[in-house]
Write an enzyme that holds these catalytic residues in place. Structure first.
Site, PDB file in Angstrom:
ATOM      1  N   ARG A 108       0.807  -1.209   0.000  1.00 29.63           N
ATOM      2  CA  ARG A 108       0.000   0.000   0.000  1.00 29.63           C
ATOM      3  C   ARG A 108       0.844   1.265   0.000  1.00 29.63           C
ATOM      4  O   ARG A 108       0.577   2.222  -0.752  1.00 29.63           O
ATOM      5  CB  ARG A 108      -0.954   0.004   1.194  1.00 29.63           C
ATOM      6  N   LYS A 143       2.488  25.056  -3.244  1.00 28.88           N
ATOM      7  CA  LYS A 143       1.188  24.453  -2.940  1.00 28.88           C
ATOM      8  C   LYS A 143       1.329  22.927  -2.971  1.00 28.88           C
ATOM      9  O   LYS A 143       0.958  22.256  -3.939  1.00 28.88           O
ATOM     10  CB  LYS A 143       0.131  24.943  -3.928  1.00 28.88           C
ATOM     11  N   LYS A 175       4.416  39.757  -1.675  1.00 29.78           N
ATOM     12  CA  LYS A 175       3.033  39.654  -2.118  1.00 29.78           C
ATOM     13  C   LYS A 175       2.199  40.775  -1.497  1.00 29.78           C
ATOM     14  O   LYS A 175       2.701  41.578  -0.702  1.00 29.78           O
ATOM     15  CB  LYS A 175       2.489  38.271  -1.769  1.00 29.78           C
ATOM     16  N   GLU A 204       5.052  40.640  -6.511  1.00 32.36           N
ATOM     17  CA  GLU A 204       3.759  40.352  -7.118  1.00 32.36           C
ATOM     18  C   GLU A 204       3.022  41.659  -7.400  1.00 32.36           C
ATOM     19  O   GLU A 204       2.917  42.520  -6.531  1.00 32.36           O
ATOM     20  CB  GLU A 204       2.927  39.485  -6.176  1.00 32.36           C
ATOM     21  N   ASP A 225      -0.066  38.682 -11.239  1.00 32.08           N
ATOM     22  CA  ASP A 225      -1.062  37.799 -10.647  1.00 32.08           C
ATOM     23  C   ASP A 225      -2.442  38.049 -11.228  1.00 32.08           C
ATOM     24  O   ASP A 225      -2.928  39.184 -11.250  1.00 32.08           O
ATOM     25  CB  ASP A 225      -1.083  38.006  -9.131  1.00 32.08           C
TER      26      ASP A 225
END
Length: 288
Positions: A108, A143, A175, A204, A225
């Site tokens: 597994r 991510k 950001k 960004e 973005d």
């Protein structure tokens, strides 16, 4: 990110040992594989083959093999194909023979890993093919599932993407939230540049009117973005090659080609690691 030749799916020996131990401890618990222990003779030997059930780009085969070796150091393994190869449905990947209980107990973890990483590589390859010939480079993102970043980024790299930041300490990406805390874009960028970290300062922007202030403050790279193709072409024309431009935000297989054709240098896609489906791969035992 550069991975040495002694690594397995991007994991150095110490990280590989920890990965295997953690995964097997999670699956076996304190009592081990009770079902195999009460149904399979201890002296039973099994032969098996790992096969694809659908077209895939293979990733993680050596890592999958490592699970079988951890539980049975004497297992015989014949690897039939290497990572990065496109396989048709029904293609054999690995042949194994060894201690029956150990093979069943490792199955597994081995398959879960191989399916997950091959799913990422397969989806990544589709994105890479969509932008082929544009001169644009596909990037992955942070991510990723916590604890799996190294192997997931290995899989995206196997599929043809280029790794972006592996961690928060190997690049500066300013950001909107950083700017909101500091108070202004220019002050935020200048502060990052003056810190003298030696790291590239990327900023960004989500509006065209932010580009010149960012460059004037010292930005060495821009992340545009959630800009559509029209605005991206405007951004590319305004920057005129002064710094690299990356496009990001909501990009899909349906939209990536148009984005790449605007002239941006990079396009980053979080869904190649965040949303890839597991590849359909199975382990078939030789019943004879």
């Amino acid at each position: 990110m550069t991975v040495g030749s002694g690594s397995v799916a991007g994991l150095d020996p110490a990280a590989l040992d920890l990965f295997l131990s953690t995964a097997l401890a999670e699956d076996l618990g304190e009592g081990g594989d009770v079902t195999s222990a009460v149904t399979v003779r201890d002296d039973a030997c099994l032969a098996a083959e790992i096969n694809t059930r659908e077209p895939i780009v293979l990733a993680g085969v050596a890592l999958a093999e490592a699970f079988f070796r951890r539980l049975d150091p004497d297992v015989a393994i014949e690897r039939l194909v290497e990572d990065g190869v496109c396989l048709d449905a029904g293609a054999p990947v690995v042949r194994l023979s060894g201690h029956g209980r150990s093979m069943l107990s490792a199955e597994r973890c081995a398959l879960n890993t191989l399916q997950h990483l091959s799913g990422i590589a397969t989806l990544t390859r589709r994105y890479v093919e969509e932008i082929k010939g544009t001169g644009c480079t596909l990037l992955d993102t942070r991510k990723t599932i916590p604890g799996l970043r190294v192997v997931e980024k290995y899989a995206s790299r196997t599929g043809g993407a280029t790794n972006h930041r592996m961690r928060l300490d190997d690049g500066i990406l300013i950001k909107d939230n950083h700017i909101a805390v500091v108070g202004s874009l220019e002050e935020t960028v200048r502060g990052a540049c003056e810190a003298g970290t030696g790291l590239e300062v990327q900023v960004e922007v989500d509006r065209i009117d932010q580009i010149e202030p960012a460059l004037a403050a010292g930005a060495q790279r821009l992340l545009c973005d959630n800009m559509g193709p029209e605005r991206l072409r405007e951004a590319v024309a305004l920057v005129a090659g002064r710094v690299p431009i990356e496009a990001s935000g909501g990009i899909t297989l349906d939209t990536i080609r148009a984005i790449a054709e605007t002239g941006v240098d990079f396009v980053s896609v979080g869904r190649i690691t965040q949303s890839a489906s597991a590849a359909d791969i199975g382990l078939d035992y030789d019943k004879t």
